[in-house]
Design an enzyme around this catalytic site. Structure first.
Site, short mmCIF file in Angstrom:
data_model
loop_
_atom_site.label_atom_id
_atom_site.label_comp_id
_atom_site.label_asym_id
_atom_site.label_seq_id
_atom_site.Cartn_x
_atom_site.Cartn_y
_atom_site.Cartn_z
N SER A 35 0.83 -1.21 0.00
CA SER A 35 0.00 0.00 0.00
C SER A 35 0.86 1.26 0.00
O SER A 35 0.38 2.34 -0.33
CB SER A 35 -0.89 0.01 1.24
N CYS B 162 2.60 -7.01 1.55
CA CYS B 162 1.61 -6.33 2.37
C CYS B 162 0.70 -7.41 2.96
O CYS B 162 0.11 -8.20 2.21
CB CYS B 162 0.81 -5.40 1.47
N CYS C 291 2.30 -6.34 10.04
CA CYS C 291 2.11 -5.36 8.96
C CYS C 291 3.51 -4.99 8.51
O CYS C 291 4.40 -4.77 9.35
CB CYS C 291 1.38 -4.13 9.49
N THR C 292 3.73 -4.91 7.20
CA THR C 292 5.11 -4.71 6.72
C THR C 292 5.66 -3.32 7.03
O THR C 292 6.85 -3.08 6.91
CB THR C 292 5.20 -4.99 5.21
N THR D 261 -2.08 -7.00 4.59
CA THR D 261 -3.49 -6.68 4.36
C THR D 261 -3.92 -7.10 2.95
O THR D 261 -4.98 -7.72 2.78
CB THR D 261 -3.72 -5.17 4.58
N GLY E 84 -5.55 -0.46 5.37
CA GLY E 84 -6.03 -1.07 6.62
C GLY E 84 -7.50 -0.86 6.95
O GLY E 84 -8.12 -1.69 7.59
N1 DGL Z 1 1.80 -2.62 4.92
C1 DGL Z 1 0.53 -3.17 4.97
C2 DGL Z 1 0.44 -4.50 5.69
O1 DGL Z 1 1.39 -5.22 5.72
C3 DGL Z 1 -0.72 -2.37 5.01
C4 DGL Z 1 -0.74 -1.08 5.68
C5 DGL Z 1 -1.96 -0.27 5.33
O2 DGL Z 1 -1.98 0.22 4.20
O3 DGL Z 1 -2.87 -0.14 6.14
O4 DGL Z 1 -0.60 -4.85 6.18
#
Ligand code: DGL
Length: 254
Positions: free
Chosen positions: A11, A73, A183-184, A75, A43
């Site tokens: 994202s 990601c 979350c990354t 999500t 998210g």
């Molecule tokens: N980096 C993302 C993840 O690993 C999502 C973060 C987001 O856009 O809310 O879930």
């Protein structure tokens, strides 16, 4: 085909925590990183919208010649990876929050999982818990706001620390001795989280495991680049100059 690039997307800038592990492990690979910063965060978005964005980005990465796509990601993986696999002919590697290693590592029997609301609400995540949690108490904690700080390149401000404390302290109070960074974006907050959690709490992310899995899939498909320089090409749906300056900062800190 072995010389074709690997597409990696998130994202926003969070997937850099995965990209840096892929770059380390597979230095001969050409990587295209797509930050969907114009649509970040994922998210709080409905599953259909995350699927739709994942397909738009996949189309762009395939048009650029990608031989494999890493959904960096959690999500988007939870919302869309099965759909992507059913739709496109290339292999996809997705994220999986470190629930299984956390269950193996906990001694208190309490594990905290920090992730986005959309990831924690996804069926794929519930299935993961059902499969691995067994007699360990898993406490899930959605963390709205954290991603926005990382997107601005803020990994240490007082506001960020106070937001983090609100999410992490209740998990510590409940006895968690392992925290899953689901979350990354959160590996960039590792130092700030460790400062709150102290030295005896283990922080787990899966960037390195995903890099290993990427290598395995490339080998299995006969797609692994074995020679050449490799490198990273950056793309974003957001304000390219602003995103690039955050990328440069996080990338050199990594
Ligand atoms: N980096 C993302 C993840 O690993 C999502 C973060 C987001 O856009 O809310 O879930």
């Amino acid at each position: 085909m072995t010389a074709a690039p690997i597409g990696v997307f998130d994202s926003g800038v969070g997937g850099l925590s995965v990209l840096r592990e892929i770059r380390r492990k597979l230095p001969a690979e050409r990587l295209i990183y797509f930050a969907d910063s114009g649509h970040c965060p994922y998210g709080g978005k409905p599953q259909a919208q995350i699927q739709q964005r994942s397909m738009v980005i996949t189309d762009e990465l395939l048009a650029a010649g990608a031989k494999l796509i890493v959904v960096a990601c959690n999500t988007a993986t939870i919302a869309a990876v099965e759909h992507l696999r059913a739709t496109y002919p290339v292999p996809f590697v997705g994220m999986e929050p470190a629930v299984k290693p956390a269950v193996a590592a906990t001694r208190s029997g309490v594990v905290g999982v920090l992730a986005t609301g959309a990831a924690l609400g996804g069926q794929k995540f519930h299935h993961l818990l059902q499969q691995h949690a067994r007699d360990v108490r898993m406490i899930t904690q959605p963390c709205p706001g954290l991603v926005e700080h990382v997107e601005r390149g803020d990994v240490s401000s007082p506001e960020l620390r106070s937001l983090l404390r609100g999410y992490v302290q209740p998990l510590l109070d409940a006895g968690a001795d392992v925290l899953v960074l689901g979350c990354t974006h959160y590996p960039f907050l590792r130092a700030a989280i460790a400062e709150i959690a102290g030295p005896h709490v283990l922080l787990l992310d899966t960037g390195e495991a995903v890099a290993r899995q990427t290598q395995r899939v490339l080998e299995r498909e006969g797609l692994l680049a074995t020679q050449g320089e490799g490198g990273v090409e950056w793309r974003s749906s957001g304000d390219v100059v602003a995103v690039q300056s955050v990328i440069d900062r996080l990338w050199s800190a990594g």
